[in-house]
Design a protein around this motif. Sequence first.
Motif, short mmCIF file in Angstrom:
data_model
loop_
_atom_site.label_atom_id
_atom_site.label_comp_id
_atom_site.label_asym_id
_atom_site.label_seq_id
_atom_site.Cartn_x
_atom_site.Cartn_y
_atom_site.Cartn_z
N ARG A 17 45.83 35.41 34.02
CA ARG A 17 46.39 36.74 34.25
C ARG A 17 46.01 37.23 35.64
NH1 ARG A 17 45.02 42.13 30.66
NH2 ARG A 17 46.12 43.62 31.97
N PRO A 18 46.99 37.72 36.43
CA PRO A 18 46.68 38.15 37.79
C PRO A 18 45.81 39.41 37.79
CG PRO A 18 48.90 38.79 37.21
CD PRO A 18 48.39 37.93 36.08
N ALA A 19 44.96 39.52 38.82
CA ALA A 19 44.15 40.72 38.97
C ALA A 19 45.03 41.83 39.54
CB ALA A 19 42.98 40.44 39.90
N PHE A 20 44.89 43.05 38.97
CA PHE A 20 45.66 44.16 39.48
C PHE A 20 45.08 44.60 40.82
CE2 PHE A 20 46.37 45.05 34.77
CZ PHE A 20 47.55 44.35 34.76
N ALA A 40 65.96 49.22 40.96
CA ALA A 40 65.81 48.65 42.30
C ALA A 40 65.46 47.18 42.18
CB ALA A 40 64.72 49.39 43.08
N ASP A 41 65.64 46.47 43.27
CA ASP A 41 65.20 45.09 43.37
C ASP A 41 63.75 45.11 43.86
OD1 ASP A 41 64.86 42.38 43.76
OD2 ASP A 41 66.00 42.34 45.63
N PHE A 42 62.82 45.41 42.95
CA PHE A 42 61.43 45.61 43.35
C PHE A 42 60.71 44.31 43.70
CE2 PHE A 42 60.60 44.31 39.05
CZ PHE A 42 59.31 43.79 39.06
N ASP A 43 61.24 43.18 43.20
CA ASP A 43 60.52 41.92 43.37
C ASP A 43 61.26 40.90 44.22
OD1 ASP A 43 62.53 41.56 41.56
OD2 ASP A 43 61.32 40.60 40.02
N PHE A 83 52.88 54.68 42.86
CA PHE A 83 52.61 53.25 42.73
C PHE A 83 53.11 52.54 43.98
CE2 PHE A 83 52.55 53.82 37.99
CZ PHE A 83 51.33 53.21 37.76
N LEU A 84 52.23 51.77 44.61
CA LEU A 84 52.62 51.01 45.79
C LEU A 84 52.90 49.57 45.42
CD1 LEU A 84 50.13 52.43 48.46
CD2 LEU A 84 52.51 53.07 48.05
N ASN A 85 54.00 49.04 45.93
CA ASN A 85 54.45 47.69 45.66
C ASN A 85 53.64 46.71 46.52
OD1 ASN A 85 55.96 45.29 45.38
ND2 ASN A 85 57.88 46.42 45.20
N MET A 86 52.92 45.80 45.86
CA MET A 86 51.99 44.91 46.56
C MET A 86 52.18 43.48 46.09
SD MET A 86 48.64 47.38 46.10
CE MET A 86 47.63 46.51 47.30
N PRO A 87 51.75 42.51 46.90
CA PRO A 87 51.83 41.12 46.45
C PRO A 87 50.81 40.84 45.35
CG PRO A 87 50.73 41.25 48.57
CD PRO A 87 51.26 42.62 48.29
N ALA A 108 54.87 34.93 47.74
CA ALA A 108 55.36 36.10 48.46
C ALA A 108 56.36 36.92 47.65
CB ALA A 108 55.99 35.67 49.78
N LEU A 109 57.10 36.28 46.76
CA LEU A 109 58.13 36.99 46.02
C LEU A 109 57.66 37.48 44.66
CD1 LEU A 109 61.35 34.95 46.84
CD2 LEU A 109 60.50 37.04 47.89
N GLN A 110 56.39 37.33 44.36
CA GLN A 110 55.84 37.85 43.12
C GLN A 110 55.13 39.16 43.43
OE1 GLN A 110 56.53 36.40 40.24
NE2 GLN A 110 57.69 34.86 41.34
N ARG A 111 55.59 40.25 42.83
CA ARG A 111 55.11 41.57 43.19
C ARG A 111 54.43 42.26 42.02
NH1 ARG A 111 54.90 41.66 48.49
NH2 ARG A 111 54.74 43.94 48.36
N ILE A 112 53.55 43.19 42.35
CA ILE A 112 52.82 43.96 41.36
C ILE A 112 52.57 45.34 41.95
CG2 ILE A 112 50.44 43.42 42.08
CD1 ILE A 112 49.92 42.74 39.07
N PHE A 113 52.33 46.34 41.11
CA PHE A 113 52.15 47.71 41.59
C PHE A 113 50.68 48.13 41.49
CE2 PHE A 113 56.62 47.54 40.51
CZ PHE A 113 57.21 48.21 41.58
N GLY A 114 50.20 48.78 42.53
CA GLY A 114 48.86 49.33 42.53
C GLY A 114 48.92 50.85 42.56
N ASP A 115 47.99 51.49 41.86
CA ASP A 115 47.96 52.95 41.82
C ASP A 115 47.47 53.48 43.17
OD1 ASP A 115 47.71 55.62 41.31
OD2 ASP A 115 46.38 55.42 39.57
N GLY A 116 48.41 54.02 43.94
CA GLY A 116 48.08 54.56 45.25
C GLY A 116 48.13 56.06 45.30
#
Length: 671
Positions: A71-74, A424-427, A515-519, A525-533
């Motif tokens: 599981r990826p780290a947030f 949206a195309d978020f990823d 939420f900021l869109n981050m790798p 590069a095309l796998q995205r995740i959101f961080g609480d900004g």
Amino acid sequence: MNLGEPQASRLSKSKGGKDHLMSDRAHPDRAHVCRWLAGVILTLLIVVLIVGTGCNHSPREEAEESPSISRPAFPKVPDGPPMFEDKTAESGVEFVYRTGEAANYFTILDSLGGGGALIDYDQDGLLDLFFPGGGDYQPGVKDYEPKNMAALLQGNEKIPSQRRSEPPRIFGYPGKLYRNRGNFRFEDVTNQVGLDKQPNFYSHGAAVADYNLDGYPDLLVTGYGRVVLWQNQPDGRGGRMFVDVTEKAGLLGRRPDQISLESNQPGEHFWSTSAAWGDLDGDGFPDLYLCQYVNWSFAKNHPPCNGYTVKVPHDVCPPKTFDSVPHALWRNRGDGSFENVTQAAGLRVQRDDKDYGKGLGVLLVDVDGDGKADIYVANDTTDNFLYLNRSKPGQMRFEDKSLAWGVARDHNGVPNGSMGVDAADFDGCGRPSIFVTNYESEYHALYKNVVINNRLSFTFSTPAAGLGVIGPNYVGFGTKFVDVDNDGWEDIIISNGHVVYYPPRENLKQRPILFLNMPASGRGALQRIFGDGTHRGGSYFQDNHRGRGLVVGDLDNDGRTDLVFVHVNEPVRILKNVAAAENGWIGIELKARDRHDTVGARLTLNVDGRDLVRFVKGGGSYLSAHDPRILFGLGQAQKIGPLTIEWPHGEPRRQVVHDLKPGQYHRIEQK
């Protein structure tokens, strides 16, 4: 806006035999909690599959590339300068959306709040601001009790016969239009343009479109009992004015007291909420989808409801207390009038199922890439709708894919209390995923657009995308995908605020979320995740508010998207985007042939070898209308272009534009 299980008070017997009130919220819903826990566990087990199934890989291909995936780290959003600056005090905008909650009638009408609209009504290149006014109740009628409450008043010293037999009159406040003078300065021109003559009704939302294709945007206002269509016309003095053409256009409908709550007909304007304009049948004229809510009224359906605890004798009834009201689809005939095609177009109008669509948010966007705008509707405690557009010029037809494509309910198979919506195309996959804000104890829903075995579907991806880190304690309303820092990846903004008078956690006001869109670490590069900004949002994001509508657009034409938040009985707030001025941008204003509507268009800009895909959308967020222009954030890109436009109608459908200069807006006309 799911207020929990149906909450109409009921009589029960105590040990002494005396009648007393019991609340459906007096005890936790253990079944619901168990379902929620089971869903969380299930989601964690399948998170690898969700994250691993990217836009450019099938599940089998991903498994072959990485047979053991953890599981990826947030990601944690690092500290930094604020991204928004509050400009309200110096803007000249002094507006409060008002409700009648001070009268303590505990109506669900007061819970919805209002939105706003960006509309360049005078076509001077600057976006102006419009806000619906809300409403209130006839003053002095404080002793009114609905007739169906009398049976529950045993032991009360009041005598029911001494109460007023008629409910208080509902009235509305006029909206306000503020002309943009530049540099975040606005002027109230409501009276000057004729909008002070608004009919007397409790208003909620606004939608904008040039419905008659004369080159000037018109304004639709929604609310309780009716809508108002304002046509933008010359005022004879070189300026513009708005004229009420609702009746002429065939959109007036009947008053609430003229409509039978037991036999609502499709298209009756009993209680309109969000609306969306867009050409749905390919004739170039924007058509109208109108959400409607529930069959509440003072005279016929205002039951007493208890609060979350036995200590709260009264509170707002949940939507499950009421039946649905059929939504309406209106085809633009092109002659200034509209035809109700709700039933003929195949939309859901079941009269034998009153719990099928309590609409609060609507979005028009091409989800399947066929060049036609589809319809997604956020419903409150009932299944959300996804209607695929199968129309042709002059004839509308839609196919309901809500359940089949996995966007009607959450990961537990439960309908949510949904309010706001965007896509949206978020990823970076080239297809629009759908984001929906929900009620507390429910996670906001990110439905990721995926293709498996050459078939399009959606996957509930909230936990995998990091959006679950804020927990399920928010009541979300307005929301938009916005590339806040112009890095080429679209972020998410949410406006939050509770709806009942006495919420369980005493969180009537809630903080907005950024939420900021981050790798995603280690995912490519095309796998995205959101961080609480949220901590980067600026002063507004650090305080709690009774949020409702969220309006987004570039108010000063500097290439950065600004924000307007609308609240309940609290002044609106205008935020200037001050993030990452060093990043590049390109703005696009589409002009279709013969001024035809452009909702459903798809734009693809190649930036340093990566395709950035954006969509022209109708509606979105909550009760609001937004900047119709498209902004591409370029980051620090070195090579830009070409831009490919896929128009929703006309020939050629595909148009390629070269040599676009960054740092400015470009008006592109269909060849």
